[in-house]
Each structure stands twice: as structure tokens, then as C-alpha cells.
Design a protein around this motif. Structure first.
Motif, PDB file in Angstrom:
ATOM      1  N   LEU A 117      -1.694   0.178  -8.277  1.00 16.63           N
ATOM      2  CA  LEU A 117      -0.300   0.366  -7.880  1.00 16.63           C
ATOM      3  C   LEU A 117      -0.205   0.778  -6.414  1.00 16.63           C
ATOM      4  CD1 LEU A 117       0.897   2.116 -11.146  1.00 16.63           C
ATOM      5  CD2 LEU A 117       1.709  -0.099 -10.285  1.00 16.63           C
ATOM      6  N   ARG A 129       3.316   0.478  -4.461  1.00 22.40           N
ATOM      7  CA  ARG A 129       4.227   1.179  -5.368  1.00 22.40           C
ATOM      8  C   ARG A 129       3.794   2.645  -5.482  1.00 22.40           C
ATOM      9  NH1 ARG A 129       3.968  -2.919 -10.351  1.00 22.40           N
ATOM     10  NH2 ARG A 129       5.039  -1.197 -11.397  1.00 22.40           N
ATOM     11  N   ARG A 161       5.259   5.567  -5.805  1.00 20.32           N
ATOM     12  CA  ARG A 161       5.776   6.485  -6.826  1.00 20.32           C
ATOM     13  C   ARG A 161       5.096   6.238  -8.183  1.00 20.32           C
ATOM     14  NH1 ARG A 161      11.873   7.930  -7.747  1.00 20.32           N
ATOM     15  NH2 ARG A 161      12.010   6.833  -5.759  1.00 20.32           N
ATOM     16  N   ASP A 162       4.950   4.955  -8.577  1.00 23.63           N
ATOM     17  CA  ASP A 162       4.266   4.630  -9.842  1.00 23.63           C
ATOM     18  C   ASP A 162       2.797   5.044  -9.776  1.00 23.63           C
ATOM     19  OD1 ASP A 162       6.621   3.523 -10.688  1.00 23.63           O
ATOM     20  OD2 ASP A 162       6.058   1.460 -10.126  1.00 23.63           O
TER      21      ASP A 162
END
Lengths: 123, 418
Positions: free
Chosen positions: B377, B382, B384-385
Motif C-alpha cells: 500500500l 496509499r 493512510r491504508d
């Protein structure tokens, strides 16, 4: 006269040595080698990998390839080669050529070399 | 006249064959072990004076058998052991006995001894402890230290395991080819358990760590022993090759403070080239048999890592193909997870993420799943994920080193934020 010195010992015992014990033995042997080399009497030195890494090509019309070391005690070690090969396949091919050329009975054992030093070349 | 270090090593090396043969004779583990101990004491008196025998295992079996029979007689036990005439004097025993004990006897005795230790009723930790005690002859104290438990507790664990094995009945029939192959498979799994017990431990100045790390060396010794007994079994070659190739990296796997150094960051000049050469030579031999198996495939994966001169030079496409083969032979979500790492390196994070997402249910308690998910991720931007996955990984970490590694990754995420 040149002499080949062939090393024999019980492999199961030697492989039970700790790393430190093994290194101590190698250091003691190294000291003898240094002395002979300083006198200009030292040729190549090779330590073979264990017999469990060995492959045997037994001579015959169609050479037989066997795992493990050559252990037929009725035949004696008559000499040895050190060859440079890409892999076991290539080494087996060389042994087959030798087997055909020799035309006699017997076998060639292929043992990977674990350590090699050519003292003459290093001079 | 004979080097004491040589004698010590000879007793260690002869142990599996001698105890295995004595077990066949006395049909009782404790008796076989006692008889072997007696024979070792006699060897320590005799060998330095008379020189070592031609076949130490045969000598120890013979002397141990006499000692065991004497011991039984002293205790007045009635047993159905062979009569005395079969046992001649010590001095002339060696040659005839060594000739009677051919490779096939040794092979089945050692296999039986090891097979007894991995009895399916025993949990894995007891199988390992029993094998280290009976087959390798490690002291209870050393085994206890390796497992980080007290000596008394380990003594009890081993005694209980022995009782369980005895109650289940020992397998004394000579196994047929099919059964021999099955036993060998079980024994290989046990040897690999011993190896992993040692391999997962950091080496270092700490004596406990060294005890654990020593188990990996012991497992390799057992692998070599099996190779000498079964010279044409490609999976024995595969397992021994795998252990050698992994152990070759031992010197580069941990920082001085005990922190894990990942494969990519290891100093490859600290890898043991001789162990790598032996591992690759065994794999070479195994491949000629054209009988692939899971250990050979895993060895081939370790071999591709070992051959790479740098982390960047790793053949990730080849590794991915090998993991795909392993998935077919031995399907497991962990294998798929490992394959996804290779996919990430070879083809990028998107495809790897798609591959691991279906594993979420089965690996919901697995540290490495969330570690890899976080990394994928993060690579996809990404953050935050990724952070959420890393947090789950930390919650599942087994060791402080694992948690610290993930925290570094999280710090990396923060640094990447605009």
C-alpha cells in the motif's frame, strides 16, 4: 620427484567438529603449508566438499552415473584431475569422455572442490 | 596418542548408529542409551591407549551390548537376549562385527531411532527435544537452554515424551520400501523443525542464543547423516541443500544489537561461500533425478538468492516461478504470500496486492501478512491504508525486533508525506 598427498579421515567425525575446531585444524595445516611454500615445494592445495556431494561415473559402454562416493575398495586411487566446469552436467560429460578414452574398467568420482589454492601460481 | 577432540567427535558421530542398533537389540530406549553411555566410558579408557578402532560405531555397539547384558544380569532380570556365545572377546570383535553390520542395517536402525522421536502423538516441541536428546545426545541442560526453560522442566518433558513413545510401541519390523519412504518423509520434517528452531534465533555473545543457533548446525549434521545412509534420495539432498543455503547467511542476518537485517540489506560478503557451494552442489545432484519435491524447490529458491551478487541482481521472476511450483506441491496461504513478495519485485505492487487480498481471512493473525500489505500500500501511495496495515502488524509482532522494524516503516511513511 613430485608427490601427491591424499587426505583420508572419517568424514562423519570431521563433520562433527565445531566451526572453531575445524578452523583450528585448518590453521595448523596452513602453518605447514606456509613453511613448504616458503621453500618453494608447495603445489596446489584443494579441500573437497563432503562425499555426500559426490557423483560417480562408472565406466562402461553406457557409463553409469551414481550418487555418492566411489567406495569400491578393490580398486585404488591412481591419480586425480582438477577441472573447471560450469555445473555437474558438464563435469559428468568430461568424466564420460575420460571413461571412453581410458577404455578400462573403473570409475571417476566427481567431488566439488570447496577450497582451492595454487601456491605456485601465487608466487 | 589419539587426539581427545577426535575421540569426542567420533563418539558424537557414532551415536545415532550405535544407539539405533542398541535399541534394536534391547528394544527399550533407556536401556539402549545406558548401554551406549557405558560403551563411551570404555572408549575413553581404551582408545587413547590402543588407538581408535577402524569402525567406532561397530566397536561401541559391541561393547555397549555386552555392558547392557551385564547390567541386566546384575539386576537379575530375565530376558530373552541372545546367548553369550554370540558375543566374543573385545579384542577381535571389530572386523567381523563391522562386516556383519552393513549399510542397510545402519540405515534402518538410524531411521527407526529418528522415526521414534517424531511420533505423531508428540507435539512438535517434544519431537525436537527428544531427537536432540536421543539422536544427537545433547545434554538436557543444553536443550533446556535452547528452549529457554528450566532444566528440571525439560527433563520432565523428555521423560514424558519417552513414556508416551514406549506406550505407543516401538516399530521394530524392517520397513518395506513404501513405509521406509514414509518414515523418511516424517524424519525430514523433524530435521527441518530442529533447523528452524535454531535458525530463528539470533546468534551473538549471549550463550542462550548460541545454544539455539547451534541447533541449526546440528540439523545440518543430521541431514548429512541421512545423505550418507540414503545417497540417492533427491529430497534428502534438497533438504540438506536448503539448510546449508539458509545457514550460509547466518553471519549476516543480525546486527550487533540483535536487530534483524533483511535479505536485501545483508552484507553478502559475510555469507559463507563454502556452505553455498555445498548447497548448490547438492541441488545440482538432486535435479538430475527429475523427481522434484518441496525441499528441492525451496532449496532452488534459496539458491537463486545465494547466486545473486547483489539484492538488485536477484532473479525475482525465477523465484516467482518456483513459488508457483511450490504452491501446486504444497498449497498454503504463507507460500502464496511469499510468492506475492516475488511478484512485487518482478512486476510491481498492484499485482502483488491483488494476489494477497483473498488471503486476508486465513492470515488475519499473521504478522508478515500485514507487514507485506503495508509495504504494498505504501508503494502504491496509499499512506493512510498502509498505516492501518502496519498498526495491525505491530499488534501481531512476536518479537521487539519485528515491531521495531515496522515502526521504521511507519516513520518512512511520515517522511514521504508532503
Amino acid at each position: 620427484m613430485q608427490y601427491a598427498v591424499l587426505c583420508y579421515d572419517r568424514e562423519d567425525v570431521v563433520s562433527a567438529w565445531s566451526k572453531a575446531e575445524d578452523e583450528a585444524v585448518m590453521a595448523r595445516l596452513g602453518a605447514v603449508q606456509e613453511r613448504l611454500a616458503a621453500q618453494g615445494r608447495m603445489g596446489p592445495v584443494a579441500r573437497l566438499l563432503p562425499t555426500t556431494a559426490a557423483t560417480t561415473v562408472r565406466k562402461g559402454a553406457e557409463p553409469l552415473i551414481l550418487d555418492g562416493p566411489f567406495a569400491e575398495t578393490k580398486e585404488q586411487l591412481l591419480g586425480f584431475y582438477i577441472i573447471d566446469c560450469e555445473d555437474l552436467e558438464a563435469a559428468v560429460a568430461v568424466a564420460k569422455d575420460l571413461a571412453q578414452a581410458s577404455g578400462s574398467a573403473g570409475a571417476y568420482e566427481l567431488r566439488p572442490v570447496g577450497y582451492f589454492r595454487d601456491w605456485k601460481a601465487a608466487e | 596418542m589419539t587426539d581427545p577432540a577426535w575421540i569426542d567427535a567420533a563418539l558424537v558421530a557414532a551415536r545415532p548408529r550405535a544407539v539405533g542398533a542398541l535399541l534394536r537389540y534391547f528394544r527399550e530406549l533407556d536401556l539402549a542409551e545406558e548401554a551406549f553411555q557405558d560403551a563411551c566410558l570404555k572408549a575413553l579408557q581404551s582408545w587413547p591407549v590402543k588407538g581408535p578402532p577402524r569402525d567406532p560405531a561397530a566397536w561401541l555397539i559391541f561393547v555397549g551390548r555386552n555392558a547392557g547384558v551385564d547390567g541386566l544380569r546384575r539386576r537379575g532380570r530375565q530376558t530373552a537376549l541372545p546367548d553369550e556365545a554370540a558375543l566374543s572377546d573385545l579384542d577381535d570383535v571389530e572386523t567381523p562385527l563391522a562386516e556383519r553390520l552393513d549399510g542397510a542395517d545402519y540405515r534402518d536402525d538410524v531411521l527407526r531411532l529418528m522415526f521414534v522421536c517424531c511420533h505423531p502423538d508428540l507435539p512438535a516441541t517434544q519431537q525436537i527435544a527428544l531427537a536432540l536428546r536421543i539422536v544427537s545426545g545433547l545434554s538436557v541442560r543444553r536443550i533446556a537452554r535452547a528452549f529457554l526453560v528450566g532444566e528440571a522442566a525439560m527433563e520432565q518433558r523428555i521423560t514424558r515424551a519417552k513414556a508416551r513413545v514406549a506406550a505407543a510401541g516401538l516399530p521394530f519390523d524392517t520397513p518395506g520400501p513404501l513405509e521406509r519412504a514414509e518414515r523418511l518423509g516424517v524424519v525430514l520434517a523433524m530435521v527441518y523443525l530442529v533447523f528452524n528452531e535454531g535458525y530463528s534465533a539470533p546468534g551473538g555473545p549471549d550463550a542462550d542464543c548460541d545454544d539455539r543457533a547451534g541447533l541449526a548446525g546440528e540439523a545440518i549434521r543430521l541431514g548429512r547423516l541421512l545423505l550418507r545412509l540414503f545417497p540417492s534420495e533427491p529430497e534428502v539432498m534438497g533438504l540438506t541443500s536448503l539448510m546449508l543455503l539458509q545457514q550460509a547467511r547466518a553471519g549476516a542476518r543480525f546486527a550487533d544489537d540483535g536487530a534483524v537485517i533483511l535479505l536485501d540489506d545483508q552484507d553478502r560478503s559475510r555469507w559463507d561461500r563454502t556452505a553455498i557451494a555445498e548447497g548448490l552442489a547438492l541441488m545440482d545432484k538432486a535435479l538430475r533425478h527429475l523427481r522434484p519435491g518441496p525441499y528441492q524447490v525451496q532449496a532452488a529458491i534459496a539458491g537463486l538468492h545465494a547466486r545473486a551478487a547483489s539484492a538488485e541482481a536477484t532473479d525475482w521472476t525465477g523465484i516467482e516461478r518456483l513459488y508457483a511450483t511450490l504452491e501446486i506441491m504444497q498449497p498454503s496461504p504463507v507460500v502464496t504470500l511469499n510468492r506475492a513478495v516475488a511478484v512485487m519485485k518482478a512486476r510491481g505492487p498492484q499485482e502483488a496486492l491483488a494476489m494477497i487480498e483473498p488471503l486476508g481471512d486465513r492470515l488475519s493473525g499473521y504478522f508478515y501478512f500485514f507487514g507485506l500489505k503495508g509495504t504494498l500500500l505504501a508503494q502504491l501511495g496509499r499512506a493512510r491504508d498502509a498505516r492501518a496495515a502496519y498498526d495491525q502488524a505491530i499488534a501481531l509482532a512476536d518479537t521487539p525486533a519485528q515491531a521495531a522494524h515496522i515502526r521504521d516503516q511507519i516513520d518512512g511513511l511520515r517522511a514521504a508525506e508532503p
